[in-house]
Design a protein around this motif. Sequence first.
Motif, mmCIF file in Angstrom:
data_model
loop_
_atom_site.group_PDB
_atom_site.id
_atom_site.type_symbol
_atom_site.label_atom_id
_atom_site.label_comp_id
_atom_site.label_asym_id
_atom_site.label_seq_id
_atom_site.Cartn_x
_atom_site.Cartn_y
_atom_site.Cartn_z
ATOM 1 N N ALA A 34 34.452 20.817 -114.921
ATOM 2 C CA ALA A 34 33.645 21.885 -115.510
ATOM 3 C C ALA A 34 34.021 22.044 -116.981
ATOM 4 N N GLY A 35 33.028 22.054 -117.854
ATOM 5 C CA GLY A 35 33.265 22.196 -119.281
ATOM 6 C C GLY A 35 33.845 20.972 -119.953
ATOM 7 N N GLU A 36 33.829 19.829 -119.277
ATOM 8 C CA GLU A 36 34.425 18.596 -119.805
ATOM 9 C C GLU A 36 33.338 17.628 -120.246
ATOM 10 N N ILE A 37 33.630 16.876 -121.305
ATOM 11 C CA ILE A 37 32.750 15.789 -121.734
ATOM 12 C C ILE A 37 33.473 14.478 -121.469
ATOM 13 N N VAL A 38 32.868 13.645 -120.634
ATOM 14 C CA VAL A 38 33.432 12.341 -120.296
ATOM 15 C C VAL A 38 32.508 11.268 -120.863
ATOM 16 N N ALA A 39 33.091 10.299 -121.563
ATOM 17 C CA ALA A 39 32.321 9.170 -122.083
ATOM 18 C C ALA A 39 32.511 7.978 -121.162
ATOM 19 N N LEU A 40 31.404 7.403 -120.721
ATOM 20 C CA LEU A 40 31.422 6.187 -119.908
ATOM 21 C C LEU A 40 31.000 5.045 -120.820
ATOM 22 N N VAL A 41 31.925 4.144 -121.129
ATOM 23 C CA VAL A 41 31.668 3.125 -122.147
ATOM 24 C C VAL A 41 31.772 1.723 -121.560
ATOM 25 N N GLY A 42 31.084 0.799 -122.206
ATOM 26 C CA GLY A 42 31.112 -0.592 -121.798
ATOM 27 C C GLY A 42 29.936 -1.319 -122.406
ATOM 28 N N GLU A 43 30.019 -2.658 -122.419
ATOM 29 C CA GLU A 43 28.936 -3.444 -123.005
ATOM 30 C C GLU A 43 27.714 -3.446 -122.085
ATOM 31 N N SER A 44 26.597 -3.909 -122.602
ATOM 32 C CA SER A 44 25.361 -3.954 -121.831
ATOM 33 C C SER A 44 25.557 -4.811 -120.583
ATOM 34 N N GLY A 45 25.021 -4.324 -119.459
ATOM 35 C CA GLY A 45 25.105 -5.076 -118.220
ATOM 36 C C GLY A 45 26.331 -4.790 -117.379
ATOM 37 N N CYS A 46 27.167 -3.838 -117.815
ATOM 38 C CA CYS A 46 28.404 -3.579 -117.065
ATOM 39 C C CYS A 46 28.175 -2.649 -115.871
ATOM 40 N N GLY A 47 26.995 -2.023 -115.788
ATOM 41 C CA GLY A 47 26.680 -1.159 -114.657
ATOM 42 C C GLY A 47 26.705 0.323 -114.965
ATOM 43 N N LYS A 48 26.922 0.688 -116.220
ATOM 44 C CA LYS A 48 27.095 2.115 -116.524
ATOM 45 C C LYS A 48 25.798 2.911 -116.343
ATOM 46 N N THR A 49 24.648 2.339 -116.683
ATOM 47 C CA THR A 49 23.391 3.063 -116.482
ATOM 48 C C THR A 49 23.058 3.184 -114.996
ATOM 49 N N THR A 50 23.344 2.137 -114.222
ATOM 50 C CA THR A 50 23.139 2.224 -112.768
ATOM 51 C C THR A 50 24.034 3.297 -112.172
ATOM 52 N N LEU A 51 25.275 3.367 -112.634
ATOM 53 C CA LEU A 51 26.183 4.414 -112.156
ATOM 54 C C LEU A 51 25.622 5.789 -112.497
ATOM 55 N N ALA A 52 25.141 5.967 -113.735
ATOM 56 C CA ALA A 52 24.569 7.256 -114.131
ATOM 57 C C ALA A 52 23.376 7.621 -113.257
ATOM 58 N N ARG A 53 22.530 6.656 -112.949
ATOM 59 C CA ARG A 53 21.356 6.912 -112.109
ATOM 60 C C ARG A 53 21.784 7.297 -110.690
ATOM 61 N N ALA A 54 22.845 6.678 -110.207
ATOM 62 C CA ALA A 54 23.346 7.037 -108.878
ATOM 63 C C ALA A 54 23.908 8.453 -108.876
ATOM 64 N N LEU A 55 24.589 8.831 -109.961
ATOM 65 C CA LEU A 55 25.140 10.184 -110.053
ATOM 66 C C LEU A 55 24.037 11.233 -110.129
ATOM 67 N N LEU A 56 22.878 10.849 -110.662
ATOM 68 C CA LEU A 56 21.744 11.763 -110.771
ATOM 69 C C LEU A 56 20.896 11.812 -109.494
ATOM 70 N N GLY A 57 21.209 10.945 -108.547
ATOM 71 C CA GLY A 57 20.399 10.884 -107.336
ATOM 72 C C GLY A 57 19.135 10.072 -107.491
ATOM 73 N N LEU A 58 19.002 9.343 -108.604
ATOM 74 C CA LEU A 58 17.833 8.499 -108.821
ATOM 75 C C LEU A 58 17.958 7.180 -108.077
ATOM 76 N N VAL A 59 19.188 6.778 -107.795
ATOM 77 C CA VAL A 59 19.470 5.587 -106.998
ATOM 78 C C VAL A 59 20.392 6.023 -105.866
ATOM 79 N N ARG A 60 20.054 5.651 -104.652
ATOM 80 C CA ARG A 60 20.899 6.016 -103.518
ATOM 81 C C ARG A 60 22.013 4.979 -103.365
ATOM 82 N N PRO A 61 23.269 5.407 -103.311
ATOM 83 C CA PRO A 61 24.373 4.446 -103.198
ATOM 84 C C PRO A 61 24.277 3.623 -101.918
#
Length: 325
Positions: A34-61
């Motif tokens: 709560a109240g924290e800013i976390v940066a998820l970093v990595g080069e293109s294709g590392c899976g960070k956008t897929t992870l973000a979509r899963a955290l949003l419920g846009l992709v079911r794990p």
Amino acid sequence: MTLLRAVGLHVTYPGRHGGPPACAVDGVELDVGAGEIVALVGESGCGKTTLARALLGLVRPTRGRVSFGGRPLEYSSRALKTYRKRVQLVLQDPTGSLNPRHTVYDAVAEGLRIHGYGGDERAAVAEALSRAGLRPPESFFLRYPHELSGGQRQRVVIAGALVLEPELIVADEPVASLDASVRGEILALLLRLRTELGLSALVVTHDLGLAWNIADRVAVMYLGRIVETGDVEQVLTVPRHPYTQALLSVLPEAPGNPVVLTGEPPDPSRIPSGCRFHARCQILGSGEAERAGVEEACRDEDPGVLDGGGEAQVACHWARATITE
């Protein structure tokens, strides 16, 4: 207090032409407080956008779970609608995020209408625009996206997220499409929103400089896994994983020569044995891993999954051996 948590998260896609499945997210553990800013970093294709979509419920794990406020995320339409009022997405391309036929007012009010807001819609839109730095807000109500600058369009997108009073925003490359002169303004806005509203944020980016300027904590991702995590100052001033070191070495202000990684990231359907970075690792290639006595482990032994806590962690045999010494 942990607000958002991923536990043992896997997202797997079917392989092409009957081939092996591609594991875009491979056992990720990640917490956002709560109240924290976390940066998820990595080069293109590392899976960070897929992870973000899963955290949003846009992709079911495929496996694992996401929880918010201590409760597991449910995937019914009703539950997801409630969840997405509390967790909002801010995309990197404000031009693509906004309907060119909708006024600023309609763009910001859209979320209120979807969720059946029963209060004063005009006042809520005005407050969201004002918080996003568009003042006086009424002067923007009837304007269209093409009449705004890139920075103003991104502020409208942020206002559209803020109007629902979320507890957390997931910002996917929030300043990547903006001029350098505007990026600082948007980052300062996100920091101010955290201070004023207690807003948490997961910022997805390939830019370690952005992470340095905005984040409390950083998680470095490679080939579907978090390979290093900890307080942003600790990770970015004394990086321990060779991949993090390589990413930092190409920043303009970095001392020494940049580390040029060989080859491309491996195919996520054919993740190598041992450390998944070993085929490109400059430490292994230079002989340092052999001198530390971990060359065989680097090639054959998986360094394991990092837990999602806030303490400094690294998934690297060489780094762990060096620390032990």
